[in-house]
Design an enzyme around this catalytic site. Sequence first.
Site, PDB file in Angstrom:
ATOM      1  N   LYS A  83       1.016  -1.067   0.066  1.00  0.00           N
ATOM      2  CA  LYS A  83       0.095  -0.021   0.172  1.00  0.00           C
ATOM      3  C   LYS A  83       1.070   1.274   0.188  1.00  0.00           C
ATOM      4  CE  LYS A  83      -3.688   2.479   2.457  1.00  0.00           C
ATOM      5  NZ  LYS A  83      -4.995   1.516   3.329  1.00  0.00           N
ATOM      6  N   ASP A 204     -13.677   3.503   9.751  1.00  0.00           N
ATOM      7  CA  ASP A 204     -13.975   3.796   8.412  1.00  0.00           C
ATOM      8  C   ASP A 204     -14.616   2.242   7.877  1.00  0.00           C
ATOM      9  OD1 ASP A 204     -14.947   4.509   5.449  1.00  0.00           O
ATOM     10  OD2 ASP A 204     -12.174   4.853   4.685  1.00  0.00           O
ATOM     11  N   ASN A 209     -14.482  -1.613   2.974  1.00  0.00           N
ATOM     12  CA  ASN A 209     -13.611  -2.215   3.460  1.00  0.00           C
ATOM     13  C   ASN A 209     -13.369  -3.393   4.162  1.00  0.00           C
ATOM     14  OD1 ASN A 209     -12.015   0.379   2.909  1.00  0.00           O
ATOM     15  ND2 ASN A 209     -12.825   1.821   4.232  1.00  0.00           N
ATOM     16  N   ASP A 221      -7.704  -1.503   6.277  1.00  0.00           N
ATOM     17  CA  ASP A 221      -7.808  -0.179   5.878  1.00  0.00           C
ATOM     18  C   ASP A 221      -8.149   1.035   7.260  1.00  0.00           C
ATOM     19  OD1 ASP A 221      -7.574   2.250   4.721  1.00  0.00           O
ATOM     20  OD2 ASP A 221      -9.350   1.821   3.373  1.00  0.00           O
TER      21      ASP A 221
HETATM   22  P1  ADP Z   1      -7.671   2.369   0.147  1.00  0.00           P
HETATM   23  O1  ADP Z   1      -9.856   2.843   0.466  1.00  0.00           O
HETATM   24  O2  ADP Z   1      -7.482   3.753   1.156  1.00  0.00           O
HETATM   25  O3  ADP Z   1      -7.886   2.780  -1.377  1.00  0.00           O
HETATM   26  P2  ADP Z   1      -7.720   0.010   1.447  1.00  0.00           P
HETATM   27  O4  ADP Z   1      -6.878  -0.200   2.358  1.00  0.00           O
HETATM   28  O5  ADP Z   1      -8.901   0.063   1.401  1.00  0.00           O
HETATM   29  O6  ADP Z   1      -7.188   1.767   0.842  1.00  0.00           O
HETATM   30  O7  ADP Z   1      -6.973  -0.788  -0.139  1.00  0.00           O
HETATM   31  C1  ADP Z   1      -8.170  -0.166  -1.133  1.00  0.00           C
HETATM   32  C2  ADP Z   1      -8.333  -1.727  -1.749  1.00  0.00           C
HETATM   33  O8  ADP Z   1      -7.333  -2.459  -2.421  1.00  0.00           O
HETATM   34  C3  ADP Z   1      -9.285  -2.662  -0.953  1.00  0.00           C
HETATM   35  O9  ADP Z   1     -10.353  -2.295  -1.134  1.00  0.00           O
HETATM   36  C4  ADP Z   1      -9.390  -4.185  -1.555  1.00  0.00           C
HETATM   37  O10 ADP Z   1      -9.729  -4.102  -2.540  1.00  0.00           O
HETATM   38  C5  ADP Z   1      -7.424  -4.088  -2.263  1.00  0.00           C
HETATM   39  N1  ADP Z   1      -6.881  -4.680  -0.764  1.00  0.00           N
HETATM   40  C6  ADP Z   1      -5.862  -3.596   0.010  1.00  0.00           C
HETATM   41  N2  ADP Z   1      -5.106  -4.515   1.186  1.00  0.00           N
HETATM   42  C7  ADP Z   1      -5.472  -5.801   0.638  1.00  0.00           C
HETATM   43  C8  ADP Z   1      -4.400  -6.613   0.858  1.00  0.00           C
HETATM   44  N3  ADP Z   1      -3.653  -6.940   2.441  1.00  0.00           N
HETATM   45  N4  ADP Z   1      -5.246  -8.077   0.283  1.00  0.00           N
HETATM   46  C9  ADP Z   1      -5.565  -7.903  -0.956  1.00  0.00           C
HETATM   47  N5  ADP Z   1      -6.188  -6.751  -1.453  1.00  0.00           N
HETATM   48  C10 ADP Z   1      -5.894  -6.123  -0.317  1.00  0.00           C
HETATM   49 MN    MN Z   2     -11.125   1.163   1.690  1.00  0.00          MN
END
Ligand code: ADP
Ligand code: MN
Length: 267
Positions: A83, A204, A209, A221
Site C-alpha cells: 500500500k 471507516d 473495507n 484499511d
Molecule cells: P483505500 O481505501 O484507502 O484506497 P484500502 O486499504 O481500502 O485503501 O485498499 C484498497 C483496496 O485494495 C481494497 O478495497 C482491496 O480491494 C485492496 N486491498 C487492500 N489491502 C489488501 C490486501 N492485504 N490483500 C488484498 N487486497 C487488498
Molecule cells: Mn478502503
Amino acid sequence: MKKLKIEGVESIPSGHRDKDKSDRATTEQVLDPNTRRILFKMINSGIVSEVNGTISTGKEANVYHGLAASEDDSSPDVHVAIKVYKTSILVFKDREKYVTGEFRFRKGFNKSDNRAMVKLWAEKEMRNLKRIHSVGIPSPEPLYLRRHVLGMTFIGDSRGKAAPRLKDVEFMDENPVARWRSVYLDVLAYMRIMLQQCKLVHADLSEYNILFHKNKPFIIDVSQSVEGDHPRSLDFLRMDIKNVNDFFRRQGVLVLSDRSTFNFITR
Ligand code: ADP
Ligand code: MN
C-alpha cells in the site's frame, strides 16, 4: 527476477526533470521518483522479488501486488500487498478529524509536512493492523514499513487474485441470507473485539473495507482507526454501526437496531 512493472508507470524514467510530468506522477499515480526508489530498494534488499500489478487505485492510496522472495530458492514466492499512500495535499483535508494532539493541520503546510503526514498514516495503519491481527481478527499481517509504503500479507488466492470486497460478494447458494447472517455476526464480533481488546474503533468500516476470504470477513484499511479514548471515537463507532447494519439489512439480514448493536459492542 528484479521487476518493477506497474502499468502506465514504468515508462516514466526515474530522475527525469519534467516538472509537469513528475507532478502528475505524484498526484495521480503515486509513483513519484521517491516512491520508485523505495520500491526498488525493497527489491534490491530482497524484501520483495517483484512489484507488478495494481490491485487498487484510490483517493488516498494505491495498492500493488508484489511477490515476497522466499528464503530458499526451492519454495515459491508468496503474494504481498503493498500500500502506497499518496503524498498530494488534497487527500488530507478529509482526514483532519481523525487526528488529535500536536499533529494538527497547519495553515500553509509544506511538502515536508505532507511527507510527514503520509508517513504518519502508514505508521498508524501498521500499528493498528498489528493490534487487530494479533488478537486473531482476520486481517492482513503487516510485514514491513518504509516511510509511506506498507507491505502486508495479501488476502486472496494462490494465483494472486485479490479477495472481493463484501460489496462485490454474491452468494449463489439456496439460502444467501443465512450466509450473510453468519458474516454479519462475525463482523459484529470483530467490532466488539476491536474495541474491547484492541481499544480501537475502525472509523471507516463498511462493505468497502471488508474483504471476503476463506468464508470469513477480513478487516482492512485501518489507518484512520482511532483509540477508544479519542474524543470522537463513539461518533465514529455509531457511523460504523450504521454502515454495517444498513449493508446487511440490504442483504436481507434481520439486523439488530443500531442502539442494541452499540450496546453489544461497548458493554
Ligand atoms: P483505500 O481505501 O484507502 O484506497 P484500502 O486499504 O481500502 O485503501 O485498499 C484498497 C483496496 O485494495 C481494497 O478495497 C482491496 O480491494 C485492496 N486491498 C487492500 N489491502 C489488501 C490486501 N492485504 N490483500 C488484498 N487486497 C487488498
Ligand atoms: Mn478502503
